[in-house]
Design an enzyme around this catalytic site. Structure first.
Site, PDB file in Angstrom:
ATOM      1  N   ASP A 118      22.429 -43.461 -66.720  1.00 31.11           N
ATOM      2  CA  ASP A 118      21.844 -43.104 -65.431  1.00 31.11           C
ATOM      3  C   ASP A 118      22.927 -43.147 -64.356  1.00 31.11           C
ATOM      4  OD1 ASP A 118      19.879 -42.296 -63.786  1.00 31.11           O
ATOM      5  OD2 ASP A 118      18.896 -44.239 -63.598  1.00 31.11           O
ATOM      6  N   LYS A 321      12.894 -39.857 -72.476  1.00 31.33           N
ATOM      7  CA  LYS A 321      12.940 -40.859 -71.406  1.00 31.33           C
ATOM      8  C   LYS A 321      12.052 -42.045 -71.740  1.00 31.33           C
ATOM      9  CE  LYS A 321      14.084 -38.819 -67.371  1.00 31.33           C
ATOM     10  NZ  LYS A 321      14.894 -39.216 -66.287  1.00 31.33           N
TER      11      LYS A 321
END
Ligand code: IVH
Length: 681
Positions: A118, A321
């Site tokens: 991320d 995810k």
């Protein structure tokens, strides 16, 4: 030293430093101590000072360079930087696999599963093995040229490792710039202490850092990079060994000196693939960076090529995810906090709820715009999220649970603390939405904030100055600024609620003791915007007194390493304000120490002032570091190589070539006992 000698030494030093950077920053397995490293680095700097023509753009000294940019230049990607399609369930991953299977009928399919980091996607373009351009993704076709910023990341090789004849003339590698969780916590703590807005999460912090126009400021941000992909590859050479699978690519990237994902899983079946996704979810919290999913990639580059991409994303890869840790709870109310610098932050008052290891009753709502955009109303059931160790945040509303009895929050137009009309402020870097600010420097909330900060452990370290006492001191009017602390009388403090004579005395003793604190603590304690403890220490090393810091021009301030124009202007702005000038005089009157003990006087004083020593061989009574410290404490300098400017060469047992050099140049050579004698005089 002749130019030829300097050139050879330079090449050697550059190679050494590169090697150590790699071991330290990429492998996290340093080969030498920081001290030894610093010595090599200093020698390189000295050498380049003497022979500036040796400086090349990829010298380790050139990582943090140049003046701040007016803006970033656009950079056109030779190969577009695509993004990934997202999936949120096993079923969706199965759909993806089936799609791939239909397009490659009968072929063996092998997969690689990697963490989805991320961070901020970037590309590094190497030409002839040297870093030529580093850029952001932008819209996928054109990004920002942020080369100067990316060069400050020490794990970015400026020159590829290994045989440069074996790498294509153009090689673009792609990956993710991130801020470690630890670095993020530290940065936010510093920003909080310096009265700056906090970053919401490590990704925002990384993105905000890369957007800074001054590379010197970027260099202070704890950024790192992981590489996992390729962009343009052109001009392959006979010896080029360009990989043909994702797994080989990761190894190749490693061999070129890059950091690659913490772990990758090679999967020969769907079952293995789902196991990998599950295992990654178990271990990913131990990674230094935040991850929000798994990336599933077809291993074979040939198969990848045949599948190609849609306009937006490759057909051969997909992201899965993981669900963020969330909870639902009732929003009971919204309070507005006023910070030390006057920033108004809305805070959600929640029905307490357990989330990711702790009970949460308050969460940030960031700012007014955020509340409006998410249409968050008092009485709503809201979703709160905690990513890593980050402050919990309200991320949304459960609309199905809305009853109609909720009330829209009206952001106050006046300061909840002092009633001043609030003003809109352009926010610093990454946090979206502008903050409201109370412009009244006499606002009790700001006064309390400033005093708490002055007294905090990291600043003047005054014991007993907790929130409650500070609030009382301000409310009773005994203290209006930090200098007033030094006029307090025992009776006054002892008379406050819940204060006995004993605690009052302890507090005042600690106030008294704080007068002797080092100057950097005073400077930091003033709470000047952007002047955190680190900056304060840097300044205290360069300026002898607080007055010298505050009287310096912006230009003089920026000459200090690690001080950019933002910091310099902030200091100048602060000291130009009448109230601050008065404050400084009051502090002087109070007897606060303005002298810096970190300042090392140049030119030096002491018996060795102006003398340069070179150490060679082994000393029996002390280590080289101790000898260096001794010489420096007596005002002398230690150089790493002998030149005509050397005053003494201290020769221990088994001296090296420096001794020959000294004899050649006629420099005075002394042995250990002569040296020790000199130290005593
Ligand atoms: S591969 C052609 N691998 O996720 C695009 N991307 O949401 C190939 N990302 O833009 C991307 N970790 O910035 C890939 N191990 C990883 C990744 C990764 C993070 C980012 C990347 C991409 C975004 C898509």
């Amino acid at each position: 030293m002749t130019f030829q000698e300097a050139k050879a030494r330079h090449a050697k030093l550059v190679e050494e430093i590169r090697k150590h950077d790699y071991h330290y920053y990429v492998l996290a397995k340093p080969l030498i101590s920081d001290h030894e490293y610093d010595k090599l680095y200093r020698e390189l700097i000295e050498l380049e000072k003497k022979f500036p023509e040796l400086i090349t753009p990829d010298s380790p000294t050139q990582r943090v360079g140049g003046a701040p940019l007016p803006e970033f230049k656009p950079h056109q990607h030779a190969v577009p930087m695509l993004s990934l399609d997202n999936t949120y369930s096993e079923a969706e991953v199965n759909e993806f696999i089936n799609r791939v299977r239909r397009m490659l009928p009968g072929e063996k399919l092998e997969w690689v599963v990697e963490p989805k980091i991320d961070g901020v996607a970037v590309t590094l373009r190497y030409e002839n093995g040297r870093l030529a351009v580093g850029a952001t993704r932008g819209d996928g076709f054109t990004g920002d040229d942020i080369t100067a910023n990316l060069k400050t990341i020490r794990s970015v090789p400026l020159v590829l490792h290994g045989d440069l004849d074996a790498v294509p003339t153009v090689l673009e590698v792609r990956g993710e710039v991130y801020m470690t969780r630890q670095g993020f916590e530290r940065l936010n703590a510093e920003r909080k202490a310096a009265g700056e807005e906090l970053f919401a999460n490590p990704r925002n912090a990384a993105a905000g850092s890369l957007k800074l126009l001054d590379p010197r400021e970027v260099a202070n941000r704890p950024l790192d990079i992981v590489l996992y992909g390729l962009g343009q590859v052109a001009g392959e050479r006979p010896k080029s060994k360009v990989p043909s699978t994702q797994l080989e690519l990761l190894d190749w990237l490693k061999s070129l000196g890059f950091k690659t994902p913490e772990r990758a899983w090679f999967c020969k079946s769907e079952a293995e693939l789902f196991d990998a996704i599950a295992e990654l979810d178990k271990v990913r919290r131990n990674f230094p960076y935040e991850t929000d999913g798994a990336v599933i990639k077809l291993n074979s580059f040939d198969q990848q090529r045949r599948l190609g991409a849609t306009a937006k994303a490759p057909r051969w890869a997909i992201a899965y995810k993981y669900a963020a840790e969330q909870a639902q709870t009732k929003l009971k109310g919204i309070t507005v906090q006023v910070g030390r610098t006057g920033t108004l932050t809305p805070v959600a008052e929640l029905e307490p709820v357990f989330l990711a290891g702790s009970t949460i009753s308050r969460a940030t709502l960031h700012n007014e715009d955020y509340i409006r955009e998410k249409d968050i109303r008092i009485g709503d059931t809201v979703i709160i999220e905690k990513a890593g160790e980050v402050i919990p945040a309200v991320v949304g509303v459960v609309l199905e649970k809305r009853t109609g009895n909720e009330t829209v929050f009206k952001f106050p137009k006046t300061c909840p603390e002092c009633g001043s009309k609030v003003v809109k402020e352009q926010t610093a870097d990454a946090t979206e939405g502008a903050a409201w600010r109370c412009p009244n420097p006499d606002c009790p909330a700001q006064i309390r904030g400033r005093i708490e900060h002055w007294c905090s452990r990291g600043a003047m370290d005054i014991e007993g100055a907790g929130e409650v006492l500070v609030a009382q001191l301000v409310k009773t009017g005994l203290v209006r600024d930090v200098a007033d602390l030094y006029n307090l009388k025992l009776e006054q403090v002892a008379a406050l609620e819940r204060m006995g004579e004993k605690s009052a005395r302890n507090f005042l003793d600690s106030v008294e003791a704080s007068k002797q604190r080092d100057m950097w603590r005073v400077l930091y304690g003033l709470g000047i915007l952007h002047v955190g403890a680190g900056v304060a220490k840097t300044l205290a090393r360069h300026f002898a007194t607080l007055d010298d810091v505050l009287n310096a021009s912006a230009e003089e301030l920026t000459r200090v390493e690690d001080v950019g124009s933002v910091i310099a202007n902030s200091i100048v702005h602060w000291r130009n304000q009448e109230r601050n000038k008065k404050l400084i005089e009051k502090l002087r009157q109070a007897g606060i120490n303005f002298k810096s003990s970190l300042y090392s006087a140049r030119p030096a004083v002491g018996p060795f002032a102006g003398k340069t020593f070179v150490l060679t061989g082994t000393l029996s009574s002390m280590t080289r570091e101790e000898a260096t410290a001794k010489i420096e404490s007596l005002g002398g300098k230690v150089a790493s190589s002998v030149s005509k400017k050397t005053d003494f060469v201290v020769a221990g047992a088994d001296p090296g070539s420096k001794l020959d050099k000294a004899r050649q140049l006629g420099v005075k050579v002394i042995n250990e006992s002569e040296f020790l004698k000199m130290c005593q005089t």
